[in-house]
Write a protein that holds these residues in place. Structure first.
Motif, mmCIF file in Angstrom:
data_model
loop_
_atom_site.group_PDB
_atom_site.id
_atom_site.type_symbol
_atom_site.label_atom_id
_atom_site.label_comp_id
_atom_site.label_asym_id
_atom_site.label_seq_id
_atom_site.Cartn_x
_atom_site.Cartn_y
_atom_site.Cartn_z
ATOM 1 N N LEU A 68 21.044 -6.451 -2.925
ATOM 2 C CA LEU A 68 20.144 -5.515 -2.317
ATOM 3 C C LEU A 68 20.130 -5.505 -0.607
ATOM 4 C CD1 LEU A 68 17.433 -6.169 -4.783
ATOM 5 C CD2 LEU A 68 18.643 -4.079 -4.451
ATOM 6 N N VAL A 69 20.333 -4.504 -0.039
ATOM 7 C CA VAL A 69 20.377 -4.663 1.285
ATOM 8 C C VAL A 69 18.929 -4.626 1.733
ATOM 9 C CG1 VAL A 69 20.986 -3.557 3.625
ATOM 10 C CG2 VAL A 69 22.527 -3.257 1.546
ATOM 11 N N VAL A 70 18.453 -5.397 2.684
ATOM 12 C CA VAL A 70 17.049 -5.749 3.309
ATOM 13 C C VAL A 70 16.907 -5.674 4.551
ATOM 14 C CG1 VAL A 70 16.258 -7.084 0.941
ATOM 15 C CG2 VAL A 70 17.210 -8.317 3.158
ATOM 16 N N ARG A 71 16.005 -5.248 5.114
ATOM 17 C CA ARG A 71 15.457 -5.204 6.682
ATOM 18 C C ARG A 71 15.128 -6.449 7.029
ATOM 19 N NH1 ARG A 71 12.690 -0.127 4.931
ATOM 20 N NH2 ARG A 71 10.675 -1.266 5.267
ATOM 21 N N LEU A 72 14.785 -6.346 8.323
ATOM 22 C CA LEU A 72 14.498 -7.731 9.061
ATOM 23 C C LEU A 72 13.231 -8.594 8.380
ATOM 24 C CD1 LEU A 72 15.085 -7.047 12.675
ATOM 25 C CD2 LEU A 72 16.698 -8.122 10.865
ATOM 26 N N THR A 73 12.502 -7.557 7.864
ATOM 27 C CA THR A 73 11.202 -8.036 7.127
ATOM 28 C C THR A 73 11.495 -8.574 5.612
ATOM 29 O OG1 THR A 73 10.513 -5.758 6.570
ATOM 30 C CG2 THR A 73 9.517 -6.775 8.620
ATOM 31 N N THR A 89 13.302 -4.092 0.880
ATOM 32 C CA THR A 89 14.462 -3.463 0.671
ATOM 33 C C THR A 89 14.322 -2.129 1.549
ATOM 34 O OG1 THR A 89 13.293 -2.153 -1.107
ATOM 35 C CG2 THR A 89 14.861 -3.962 -1.531
ATOM 36 N N THR A 90 15.849 -1.504 2.003
ATOM 37 C CA THR A 90 15.714 -0.473 3.090
ATOM 38 C C THR A 90 15.151 0.980 2.492
ATOM 39 O OG1 THR A 90 18.038 0.097 2.058
ATOM 40 C CG2 THR A 90 17.684 -1.324 4.028
ATOM 41 N N ARG A 91 15.013 0.965 1.240
ATOM 42 C CA ARG A 91 14.475 2.123 0.715
ATOM 43 C C ARG A 91 12.956 2.276 -0.050
ATOM 44 N NH1 ARG A 91 20.290 4.128 -1.728
ATOM 45 N NH2 ARG A 91 21.307 4.527 0.430
ATOM 46 N N ASP A 92 12.557 1.060 -0.012
ATOM 47 C CA ASP A 92 11.066 0.866 -0.448
ATOM 48 C C ASP A 92 10.390 -0.298 -0.036
ATOM 49 O OD1 ASP A 92 8.966 0.407 -2.474
ATOM 50 O OD2 ASP A 92 10.145 1.426 -4.027
ATOM 51 N N ASP A 93 9.295 0.099 0.725
ATOM 52 C CA ASP A 93 8.487 -0.996 1.275
ATOM 53 C C ASP A 93 7.819 -1.944 0.364
ATOM 54 O OD1 ASP A 93 9.401 0.177 3.753
ATOM 55 O OD2 ASP A 93 7.615 1.168 4.286
ATOM 56 N N ARG A 94 7.791 -1.598 -0.785
ATOM 57 C CA ARG A 94 7.018 -2.289 -1.830
ATOM 58 C C ARG A 94 7.925 -3.107 -2.536
ATOM 59 N NH1 ARG A 94 1.500 -1.251 -3.146
ATOM 60 N NH2 ARG A 94 0.592 0.576 -1.943
ATOM 61 N N ILE A 95 9.127 -3.088 -2.381
ATOM 62 C CA ILE A 95 10.152 -3.936 -3.213
ATOM 63 C C ILE A 95 10.773 -5.049 -1.899
ATOM 64 C CG2 ILE A 95 12.007 -4.055 -4.780
ATOM 65 C CD1 ILE A 95 11.291 -1.284 -5.696
ATOM 66 N N ASN A 131 4.671 -12.166 4.247
ATOM 67 C CA ASN A 131 4.660 -10.727 4.241
ATOM 68 C C ASN A 131 3.954 -9.963 3.431
ATOM 69 O OD1 ASN A 131 5.915 -10.627 6.658
ATOM 70 N ND2 ASN A 131 8.080 -10.426 6.153
ATOM 71 N N ILE A 132 4.111 -10.617 2.075
ATOM 72 C CA ILE A 132 3.363 -9.947 1.027
ATOM 73 C C ILE A 132 1.861 -10.249 1.237
ATOM 74 C CG2 ILE A 132 2.465 -10.485 -1.366
ATOM 75 C CD1 ILE A 132 5.109 -9.334 -1.385
ATOM 76 N N LEU A 133 1.354 -11.356 1.951
ATOM 77 C CA LEU A 133 -0.026 -11.349 2.235
ATOM 78 C C LEU A 133 -0.437 -10.499 3.567
ATOM 79 C CD1 LEU A 133 -0.697 -15.429 2.404
ATOM 80 C CD2 LEU A 133 -1.233 -13.657 0.521
ATOM 81 N N PRO A 178 0.756 -6.261 10.225
ATOM 82 C CA PRO A 178 1.993 -6.406 10.781
ATOM 83 C C PRO A 178 2.788 -7.346 10.111
ATOM 84 C CG PRO A 178 0.697 -6.271 12.883
ATOM 85 C CD PRO A 178 -0.098 -6.447 11.705
ATOM 86 N N LEU A 179 4.123 -6.945 9.608
ATOM 87 C CA LEU A 179 4.983 -8.073 9.009
ATOM 88 C C LEU A 179 5.710 -8.827 10.035
ATOM 89 C CD1 LEU A 179 4.246 -6.051 6.456
ATOM 90 C CD2 LEU A 179 6.354 -6.337 5.660
ATOM 91 N N GLU A 180 6.181 -9.985 9.664
ATOM 92 C CA GLU A 180 7.185 -10.640 10.668
ATOM 93 C C GLU A 180 8.428 -10.681 10.335
ATOM 94 O OE1 GLU A 180 7.460 -15.391 8.800
ATOM 95 O OE2 GLU A 180 5.374 -14.669 9.406
ATOM 96 N N THR A 181 9.287 -10.779 11.127
ATOM 97 C CA THR A 181 10.693 -10.791 11.029
ATOM 98 C C THR A 181 11.291 -12.102 10.536
ATOM 99 O OG1 THR A 181 11.105 -9.095 12.587
ATOM 100 C CG2 THR A 181 12.973 -10.547 12.269
ATOM 101 N N PHE A 182 12.318 -12.119 9.420
ATOM 102 C CA PHE A 182 12.831 -13.499 8.924
ATOM 103 C C PHE A 182 13.907 -13.880 10.054
ATOM 104 C CE2 PHE A 182 16.282 -15.296 6.349
ATOM 105 C CZ PHE A 182 15.676 -16.410 6.017
ATOM 106 N N VAL A 183 13.652 -14.971 10.278
ATOM 107 C CA VAL A 183 14.722 -15.740 11.135
ATOM 108 C C VAL A 183 15.411 -16.951 10.451
ATOM 109 C CG1 VAL A 183 15.028 -16.979 13.283
ATOM 110 C CG2 VAL A 183 13.242 -15.243 13.144
ATOM 111 N N TYR A 184 16.707 -16.613 10.316
ATOM 112 C CA TYR A 184 17.548 -17.802 9.411
ATOM 113 C C TYR A 184 17.739 -18.808 10.347
ATOM 114 C CZ TYR A 184 21.200 -20.014 6.860
ATOM 115 O OH TYR A 184 21.798 -21.036 6.219
#
Length: 435
Positions: free
Chosen positions: A296-301, A304-310, A345-347, A354-360
């Motif tokens: 599944l392709v995900v954004r920086l948060t 998923t790219t097509r559903d903010d709740r997933i 980000n769920i919280l 605002p959601l935070e960006t995942f940093v690996y």
């Protein structure tokens, strides 16, 4: 109505995530649910030890039901079949017993927020015969199956040698894939074989084990610096492993492995560890964007790219940092880091913040060659480079990774207690598991 947060997959990332969510949100206004097709969890990087018999999974596994009771989430046994995004429901496949009789029928579970972390499975790349004739190490059940088959072959050879001491009998194991799983399994097999003579197979030792490790690329352990990979290569050969690089597999049969050069490698046991992909159920699931490997392709948060709740985390998602040209590799450390960001980000979604960006943060890679050696690189991008480590220091750091996992899954108090119990078990329990 309670806000329902559904997590699908109880691997390293999923189990840590439900623990954090359950501990934080409780059961009054929220309902945290874990859907998982297995009854228990074991850390996937340990499966090669389970397969070789040097780790008793019964002592290291985590039961989801008791864990859920402790951390205030609900556990549902089942496998993901589909997602209805419009109705916000996940469809759980029917559960069948060993005779194929239905125990629980197909049903749906409502969600307000959904996190998918169902991991990855071995990728056979469409190679003929692999699915039919090779063993995999994707689950506890597969590792147990390999261990039982290995023991059966060892018993056969031991009996042959008892009847005819001059017989040229051996157990031939071919492992396809020179990554961490293949290399660690090859070394662990020799560790187990050397101990069998102390458990009733007096005439069997590691000289009766013939292991071939096959890698299609130019070297084994491509994730490690070349000098460390070369050191591991030499260590394996010193143990007795036949290491083949630049060797592509074209077919697997009941009796062996066929290479592109025309060689047939005879094998009693064939293990496929040549790559991973996300499970087939994710292929274009509910219109979500996926890669050719079903991730599944995900954004920086991590949404998923097509559903903010997933959201998706771990090996089943494809996350590419904004300053990188390739996705984060499928590693346990990535799953743990993603679990923490997904939790926050769920919280944030619940609190409309605002959601935070995942940093690996790449902490490097370590590969254990059982009790013989450990090699790897530490720090990764934390210091702008890599620190090569070998020997005892590398072994200590390797063991600490599992301890960090225990604390992430159980919390500090129980995690530290289990680490202590683990030290005791290594002294008092048998070194090999035969049942």
């Amino acid at each position: 109505m309670k806000t329902q947060i559904v997590v699908v997959g109880g691997g390293a990332g999923g189990l840590e995530l439900v623990r954090r969510l359950g501990a934080k949100l409780g059961r009054d206004a929220f309902d945290v649910i874990l859907i998982e097709r297995g009854q228990t969890h074991i850390w996937k990087p340990l499966l090669h030890e389970v397969a070789a018999g040097s780790l008793d999974a019964n002592l290291d596994e985590v039961g989801y039901r008791s864990h859920g009771h402790r951390w205030r989430y609900r556990f549902f046994l089942g496998s993901l079949e589909a997602i209805d995004r419009e109705a916000r429901q996940v469809v759980v496949a029917p559960i069948l017993d060993e005779d194929g009789i239905e125990i629980i029928g197909r049903h749906s579970i409502r969600y307000d927020y959904l996190i998918l972390c169902i991991g990855a499975v071995s990728n056979d790349f469409g190679t003929p015969g692999v699915r039919e004739h090779c063993l995999f190490l994707d689950s506890r059940e597969q590792a147990d199956r390999f261990r039982q088959k290995l023991l059966n072959h060892c018993l056969r050879v031991s009996r042959t040698m008892s009847v005819d001491p001059g017989a040229n009998a051996s157990v031939d194991v071919t492992i396809v894939g020179g990554g961490a799983t293949g290399v660690e399994l090859a070394a662990e097999l020799f560790n187990s074989a050397s101990a069998l003579k102390h458990y009733g197979l007096e005439v069997f030792d590691e000289s009766r084990l013939r292991v071939t490790l096959v890698e299609a690329g130019p070297r084994i352990l491509p994730a490690l610096p070349e000098d460390l990979a070369e050191a591991a290569h030499k260590e394996l050969e010193a143990l007795g492993v036949r290491v083949l690089v630049n060797t592509a597999i074209v077919e697997a049969t009941a009796t062996g492995i066929a290479t592109r050069t025309g060689e047939i490698i005879p094998a009693d046991l064939k293990v496929w560890a040549a790559g991973v992909r996300a499970p087939e159920v994710l292929h274009d699931i509910s219109g979500l964007e996926t890669t050719r490997n079903n991730q599944l392709v995900v954004r920086l948060t991590l949404q998923t790219t097509r559903d903010d709740r997933i959201l998706a985390i771990g090996d089943c998602c494809s996350f590419t940092p904004h300053d990188a040209d390739r996705p984060v590799p499928p590693r346990a450390q990535a799953a743990h880091q993603m679990a923490r960001t997904a939790y926050r980000n769920i919280l944030a979604l619940i609190g409309e913040r605002p959601l935070e960006t995942f940093v690996y943060r790449d902490h490097g890679s370590l590969v254990s060659l059982s009790r013989y050696s450990t090699v790897g690189s530490l720090m990764g991008n934390l210091v702008g480079g890599r620190l090569a480590v070998e020997g005892r220091i590398a072994r200590m750091v390797y063991l600490s990774l599992y301890r960090i996992h225990l604390i992430g899954v159980h919390g500090w108090l129980k995690g530290l207690a289990l680490i202590l119990v683990g030290h005791v078990n290594r002294v008092v329990r048998p070194k090999l598991k035969f049942h």
